[in-house]
Design a protein around this motif. Structure first.
Motif, PDB file in Angstrom:
ATOM      1  N   VAL A  17       0.846  -0.986  -0.010  1.00 21.65           N
ATOM      2  CA  VAL A  17      -0.033   0.018   0.127  1.00 21.65           C
ATOM      3  C   VAL A  17       0.957   1.262   0.166  1.00 21.65           C
ATOM      4  O   VAL A  17       0.738   2.237  -0.579  1.00 21.65           O
ATOM      5  CB  VAL A  17      -0.844   0.034   1.221  1.00 21.65           C
ATOM      6  N   LEU A  18       2.046   1.312   0.836  1.00 20.10           N
ATOM      7  CA  LEU A  18       2.946   2.508   0.919  1.00 20.10           C
ATOM      8  C   LEU A  18       3.518   2.568  -0.358  1.00 20.10           C
ATOM      9  O   LEU A  18       3.571   3.844  -0.752  1.00 20.10           O
ATOM     10  CB  LEU A  18       3.740   2.376   2.199  1.00 20.10           C
ATOM     11  N   SER A  19       4.055   1.645  -0.987  1.00 18.62           N
ATOM     12  CA  SER A  19       5.007   1.843  -2.093  1.00 18.62           C
ATOM     13  C   SER A  19       4.099   2.222  -3.321  1.00 18.62           C
ATOM     14  O   SER A  19       4.308   3.170  -4.215  1.00 18.62           O
ATOM     15  CB  SER A  19       5.350   0.355  -2.617  1.00 18.62           C
ATOM     16  N   VAL A  20       2.910   1.838  -3.467  1.00 21.15           N
ATOM     17  CA  VAL A  20       1.841   2.129  -4.357  1.00 21.15           C
ATOM     18  C   VAL A  20       1.360   3.802  -4.097  1.00 21.15           C
ATOM     19  O   VAL A  20       1.410   4.525  -5.166  1.00 21.15           O
ATOM     20  CB  VAL A  20       0.603   1.607  -4.274  1.00 21.15           C
ATOM     21  N   ALA A  21       1.458   4.237  -2.755  1.00 18.70           N
ATOM     22  CA  ALA A  21       1.117   5.429  -2.421  1.00 18.70           C
ATOM     23  C   ALA A  21       2.197   6.408  -2.959  1.00 18.70           C
ATOM     24  O   ALA A  21       1.954   7.370  -3.514  1.00 18.70           O
ATOM     25  CB  ALA A  21       0.825   5.590  -0.759  1.00 18.70           C
ATOM     26  N   GLY A  22       3.368   5.918  -2.917  1.00 17.86           N
ATOM     27  CA  GLY A  22       4.376   6.903  -3.500  1.00 17.86           C
ATOM     28  C   GLY A  22       4.525   7.010  -4.889  1.00 17.86           C
ATOM     29  O   GLY A  22       4.680   7.836  -5.454  1.00 17.86           O
ATOM     30  N   ALA A  23       4.045   5.856  -5.624  1.00 14.58           N
ATOM     31  CA  ALA A  23       4.347   5.593  -6.930  1.00 14.58           C
ATOM     32  C   ALA A  23       3.117   6.415  -7.695  1.00 14.58           C
ATOM     33  O   ALA A  23       3.500   6.923  -8.585  1.00 14.58           O
ATOM     34  CB  ALA A  23       4.111   4.228  -7.503  1.00 14.58           C
TER      35      ALA A  23
ATOM     36  N   ASP B  93       9.329   2.691   1.929  1.00 14.34           N
ATOM     37  CA  ASP B  93       8.473   2.113   0.826  1.00 14.34           C
ATOM     38  C   ASP B  93       7.869   3.053   0.018  1.00 14.34           C
ATOM     39  O   ASP B  93       7.674   3.083  -1.040  1.00 14.34           O
ATOM     40  CB  ASP B  93       7.311   1.410   1.597  1.00 14.34           C
ATOM     41  N   VAL B  94       7.712   4.203   0.738  1.00 11.29           N
ATOM     42  CA  VAL B  94       6.946   5.472  -0.161  1.00 11.29           C
ATOM     43  C   VAL B  94       8.241   5.761  -0.961  1.00 11.29           C
ATOM     44  O   VAL B  94       7.769   6.193  -2.210  1.00 11.29           O
ATOM     45  CB  VAL B  94       6.573   6.314   0.900  1.00 11.29           C
ATOM     46  N   LEU B  95       9.214   5.982  -0.567  1.00 10.93           N
ATOM     47  CA  LEU B  95      10.374   6.600  -1.529  1.00 10.93           C
ATOM     48  C   LEU B  95      10.603   5.601  -2.539  1.00 10.93           C
ATOM     49  O   LEU B  95      10.931   6.213  -3.845  1.00 10.93           O
ATOM     50  CB  LEU B  95      11.488   6.725  -0.539  1.00 10.93           C
ATOM     51  N   SER B  96      10.511   4.341  -2.381  1.00  5.90           N
ATOM     52  CA  SER B  96      10.944   3.515  -3.326  1.00  5.90           C
ATOM     53  C   SER B  96       9.781   3.672  -4.452  1.00  5.90           C
ATOM     54  O   SER B  96      10.113   3.592  -5.848  1.00  5.90           O
ATOM     55  CB  SER B  96      10.601   2.021  -2.971  1.00  5.90           C
ATOM     56  N   GLY B  97       8.345   3.637  -4.026  1.00  7.55           N
ATOM     57  CA  GLY B  97       7.421   3.719  -5.220  1.00  7.55           C
ATOM     58  C   GLY B  97       7.460   5.060  -5.805  1.00  7.55           C
ATOM     59  O   GLY B  97       7.461   5.284  -7.143  1.00  7.55           O
ATOM     60  N   LEU B  98       7.818   6.224  -5.301  1.00  4.03           N
ATOM     61  CA  LEU B  98       8.136   7.462  -5.807  1.00  4.03           C
ATOM     62  C   LEU B  98       9.158   7.181  -6.927  1.00  4.03           C
ATOM     63  O   LEU B  98       8.973   7.978  -7.893  1.00  4.03           O
ATOM     64  CB  LEU B  98       8.374   8.544  -4.620  1.00  4.03           C
ATOM     65  N   ALA B  99      10.412   6.788  -6.526  1.00  5.06           N
ATOM     66  CA  ALA B  99      11.663   6.721  -7.328  1.00  5.06           C
ATOM     67  C   ALA B  99      11.368   5.724  -8.784  1.00  5.06           C
ATOM     68  O   ALA B  99      11.670   6.030  -9.904  1.00  5.06           O
ATOM     69  CB  ALA B  99      12.750   6.351  -6.578  1.00  5.06           C
ATOM     70  N   GLY B 100      10.591   4.949  -8.323  1.00  3.80           N
ATOM     71  CA  GLY B 100      10.258   3.815  -9.398  1.00  3.80           C
ATOM     72  C   GLY B 100       9.245   4.653 -10.282  1.00  3.80           C
ATOM     73  O   GLY B 100       9.540   4.448 -11.451  1.00  3.80           O
ATOM     74  N   SER B 101       8.396   5.377  -9.995  1.00  2.33           N
ATOM     75  CA  SER B 101       7.423   6.005 -10.678  1.00  2.33           C
ATOM     76  C   SER B 101       8.070   7.048 -11.784  1.00  2.33           C
ATOM     77  O   SER B 101       7.862   7.161 -12.886  1.00  2.33           O
ATOM     78  CB  SER B 101       6.323   6.752 -10.033  1.00  2.33           C
ATOM     79  N   LEU B 102       9.143   7.536 -10.943  1.00  5.01           N
ATOM     80  CA  LEU B 102       9.987   8.530 -11.789  1.00  5.01           C
ATOM     81  C   LEU B 102      10.828   7.910 -12.736  1.00  5.01           C
ATOM     82  O   LEU B 102      10.811   8.428 -13.980  1.00  5.01           O
ATOM     83  CB  LEU B 102      10.888   9.300 -11.054  1.00  5.01           C
TER      84      LEU B 102
END
Length: 480
Positions: free
Chosen positions: A253-259, A420-429
């Motif tokens: 959930v948190l990874s998706v939130a960042g992504a 986890d939030v950071l990972s999703g955010l970076a992966g989205s970028l």
């Protein structure tokens, strides 16, 4: 962009500049800037009590000449030479001529000082403070004086940010010409206090490729993806997130939130936590897996809360799109598979995970963060984002680009799920088209800025609050 250069590079630039200037002019420029900064910290110079801790090198000369300028403005300036037979003669003569004096008892003058100038060692110092300097440094730190470091706090390593022995913690550092890596990287950064850069004319003599660089708002604004009129969700990029497990559904959930807040057009979640993800974020595309059958993506995030699903890590690494590996994915990593990849790979360990990858103690990584991130990048042939009090992003050696240091953040980000939030955010970028170094750097910056927003009133925050603050961080960046 703030840039930092190695001692060797700074010395070479200084030599080139001094060859064009009258003798002593460069030191006078540094002393003038140092004295002005000290005057600003004192507020009222006349009658202020200033103590100079003077080492044997040019750093001590800078302190003496700055002290002479303050003495001419009415400050009571006292020098404490650490090696009387090797003190800078011209600087000492200038101080005495201006009404300054040499201390009879260093501890007596330190006890009543308003400001202490730390000129014990400069950028050439190694191995921490010498034994004879330690009692004086401790007395300075134990006083009520403002401690100002000359160029670099004494005892820290300029090139690495390491603190191999005792060092004098400053309230402020006045550095000359350019930043030094140790001023931007922990643990040395913590000894520097507020850093002020004084220009002395080195700019035209420094190479275009620094050792370190730190993004600022304007730099980030130029990196962040912005959709065009013809964009659709697929053209903006789809990021796949392989995360979570029965034990750790929250990581998904948190990874998706960042992504979802990272600039890509869609998020495709793959794993066993689909119900939890869709319940919180119904816009997410979901698939039970395996990743290769989930649909087309332009980038993958794999690892947060994944458990022991090594097959998922192998399959993602075998893809031909950029991949970010975090958390459990790092534990399951095959170094050869990473080195063999043609597409970019971004690894995002914290200090403990980095230690496991390097086969050293966590304390060794934390003591030598810059060396550690460079070693990881070289060993895996990947871009590495080393999380922590100073987040560093190092490209693989073949890219010949500076390490990036993240200037944003807050200690409140040390909370479960923040990574986890950071990972999703970076992966989205990554999926949106940024290269691995830019994606990691931009994500760390936005994540840190969002953490500041969420913790603006000095209260504990959750990882989901950090994710929720990401839009405000984007607005801040573009507002400038």
């Amino acid at each position: 962009m703030r840039t930092a250069y190695s001692v060797e590079t700074v010395r070479h630039a200084e030599a080139q500049l001094m060859a064009r200037l009258p003798e002593g002019a460069l030191m006078q420029r540094a002393a003038a800037g140092l004295a002005a900064a000290c005057a600003g910290l004192l507020g009222r110079v006349y009658g202020a009590r200033v103590v100079l801790l003077v080492g044997s090198g040019d750093n001590g000369g800078d302190a003496l000449y700055a002290g002479a300028r303050l003495a001419r403005r009415g400050a009571g300036v006292v020098a404490v030479p650490l090696a009387r037979d090797r003190v800078h003669r011209g600087g000492l003569a200038a101080l005495l001529a201006a009404g300054g004096r040499i201390a009879d008892d260093p501890f007596e003058v330190l006890a009543s000082a308003d400001l202490v100038l730390d000129g014990i060692t400069g950028i050439g110092g190694h191995g921490g403070l010498r034994a004879e300097a330690v009692p004086v440094a401790r007395a300075a730190r134990g006083s009520n004086a403002v401690i100002v470091a000359v160029d670099l706090p004494s005892g820290v390593e300029a090139d690495t940010g390491q603190v191999p022995g005792e060092a004098l913690r400053a309230d402020a550092t006045v550095t000359f010409g350019t930043y030094k890596p140790g001023l931007l990287v922990d643990p040395a950064k913590e000894y520097a206090g507020t850093v002020r850069l004084v220009g002395i004319g080195l700019e035209d003599h420094l190479p275009s490729l620094p050792e370190l660089e730190a993004l600022q708002h304007a730099d980030l604004a130029g990196l962040l993806p912005v959709p065009a009129a013809e964009s659709d969700k697929y053209r903006r990029g789809v990021v796949g997130v392989v995360a979570g497990s029965a034990r750790y559904p929250g990581a998904a959930v948190l990874s998706v939130a960042g992504a979802l807040r990272g600039g890509s057009g869609a998020v495709r979640y793959v794993g066993p936590a689909a119900d939890a993800v869709v319940a919180r974020f119904p816009e997410t595309l979901v698939h039970a897996g395996p990743p290769g059958k989930a649909g087309r993506v332009q980038g993958w995030v794999v690892g947060p809360g994944l458990g022991d699903n090594a097959d998922a890590v192998r399959e993602v690494l075998a893809s031909d799109v950029p991949v970010l590996v975090d958390a459990d994915g790092l534990r399951l990593l095959d170094a050869a598979a990473v080195r063999d990849r043609q597409a970019p790979t971004l690894l995002t360990p914290h200090a403990g995970e980095a230690a496991a990858l390097l086969g050293v103690a966590r304390e060794a990584v934390e003591a030598a963060r810059l060396d550690s991130v460079r070693e990881l990048a070289a060993r895996f042939g990947a871009t590495v984002l080393l999380k922590g009090s100073t987040t560093l992003v190092a490209p693989p050696a073949r890219e010949r680009a500076p390490v990036r240091v993240n200037p944003m953040g807050t200690p409140w980000l040390a909370t479960a799920g923040s990574g986890d939030v950071l990972s999703g955010l970076a992966g989205s970028l990554l999926a949106a088209g940024l290269d691995a170094r830019d994606a990691g750097s931009a994500a760390a910056y936005l994540h840190g800025l969002a953490g500041r927003h969420a913790a603006a009133r000095g209260v504990p925050i959750t990882a989901m609050q950090v994710a929720a603050a990401l839009p405000a961080a984007w607005r801040d960046v573009h507002a400038d």
